[in-house]
Enzyme design. Structure first.
Site, PDB file in Angstrom:
ATOM      1  N   THR A 186       0.843  -1.189   0.000  1.00 52.09           N
ATOM      2  CA  THR A 186       0.000   0.000   0.000  1.00 52.09           C
ATOM      3  C   THR A 186       0.886   1.250   0.000  1.00 52.09           C
ATOM      4  OG1 THR A 186      -0.216  -0.132   2.397  1.00 52.09           O
ATOM      5  CG2 THR A 186      -1.947  -1.187   1.087  1.00 52.09           C
TER       6      THR A 186
ATOM      7  N   THR B 280       1.580   4.410   1.612  1.00 53.12           N
ATOM      8  CA  THR B 280       2.428   4.906   2.704  1.00 53.12           C
ATOM      9  C   THR B 280       3.342   3.808   3.221  1.00 53.12           C
ATOM     10  OG1 THR B 280       0.754   6.532   3.325  1.00 53.12           O
ATOM     11  CG2 THR B 280       2.419   6.006   4.982  1.00 53.12           C
ATOM     12  N   CYS B 281       2.832   2.592   3.274  1.00 48.59           N
ATOM     13  CA  CYS B 281       3.620   1.460   3.779  1.00 48.59           C
ATOM     14  C   CYS B 281       4.824   1.187   2.872  1.00 48.59           C
ATOM     15  CB  CYS B 281       2.741   0.217   3.881  1.00 48.59           C
ATOM     16  SG  CYS B 281       1.232   0.471   4.847  1.00 48.59           S
ATOM     17  N   SER B 282       4.613   1.229   1.559  1.00 49.66           N
ATOM     18  CA  SER B 282       5.671   0.907   0.595  1.00 49.66           C
ATOM     19  C   SER B 282       6.575   2.083   0.273  1.00 49.66           C
ATOM     20  CB  SER B 282       5.060   0.403  -0.716  1.00 49.66           C
ATOM     21  OG  SER B 282       4.489  -0.864  -0.529  1.00 49.66           O
TER      22      SER B 282
ATOM     23  N   LEU C 187       8.051   1.127   5.547  1.00 54.64           N
ATOM     24  CA  LEU C 187       9.066   0.076   5.440  1.00 54.64           C
ATOM     25  C   LEU C 187      10.413   0.628   4.969  1.00 54.64           C
ATOM     26  CD1 LEU C 187       9.983  -2.871   5.615  1.00 54.64           C
ATOM     27  CD2 LEU C 187       8.928  -3.248   3.366  1.00 54.64           C
TER      28      LEU C 187
END
Length: 157
Positions: free
Chosen positions: A45, A47-49, A53
């Site tokens: 997703t 913001t996560c990618s 992370l």
């Protein structure tokens, strides 16, 4: 919701490595170790990618230099997705852990229902865990990305 000073609930997580699928207990993951665990609503997703992370990957050496034995990323995804996401991000310093049935997330009280987006997912958070006890807990408000960032956690170590 779990609080600082509490012991993590005894729930297993899974990890797919080059050696195959592993089911990991809390004792294997946390006993006798000081770890940083961060959770994301979903692998791949935005913001996560694009931020969450990658920041932990970039700062992994600095985090570990503060006495952290391991860094764990948890999401309510299956282990195959978590491995593919970790591989795509070159996350060699981060253990990509799957909470496929959301049992860990629910036991922490950090689950949320995203309905049509994906169903039950994790809130975005980070925590510092020392020998299975939460010594730092940083839970984001919805649509926020500040206190679970790698830089913020590094300041708290």
């Amino acid at each position: 919701m779990i609080e600082q000073g509490q012991t993590l609930p005894a729930v297993t997580l899974t990890q797919l490595t080059n050696d195959g699928m592993q089911t990991l207990t809390n004792s294997e993951l946390f006993e006798g170790k000081k770890v940083v665990l961060f959770a994301v609503p979903g692998a791949f997703t935005p913001t996560c990618s694009n931020a969450h992370l990658p920041e932990f990957i970039t700062l992994a050496d600095k985090i570990k230099a503060k006495g952290i034995d391991a860094i764990y990323c948890v999401s309510v995804n299956d282990a195959f997705v978590m491995k593919a996401w970790g591989d795509s991000q070159n996350a060699q310093e981060i253990a990509m852990l799957a909470d496929g049935d959301a049992n860990f997330t629910k036991a922490l009280g950090l689950d949320k229902d995203t309905a049509g987006f994906g169903g039950i997912r994790s809130s975005r958070y980070a925590m510092i865990v020392d020998n299975s006890v939460v010594t730092g807990l940083f839970v984001e408000q919805d649509k926020e990305f500040a206190v679970s960032r790698a830089e913020y956690v590094l300041e708290k170590l």
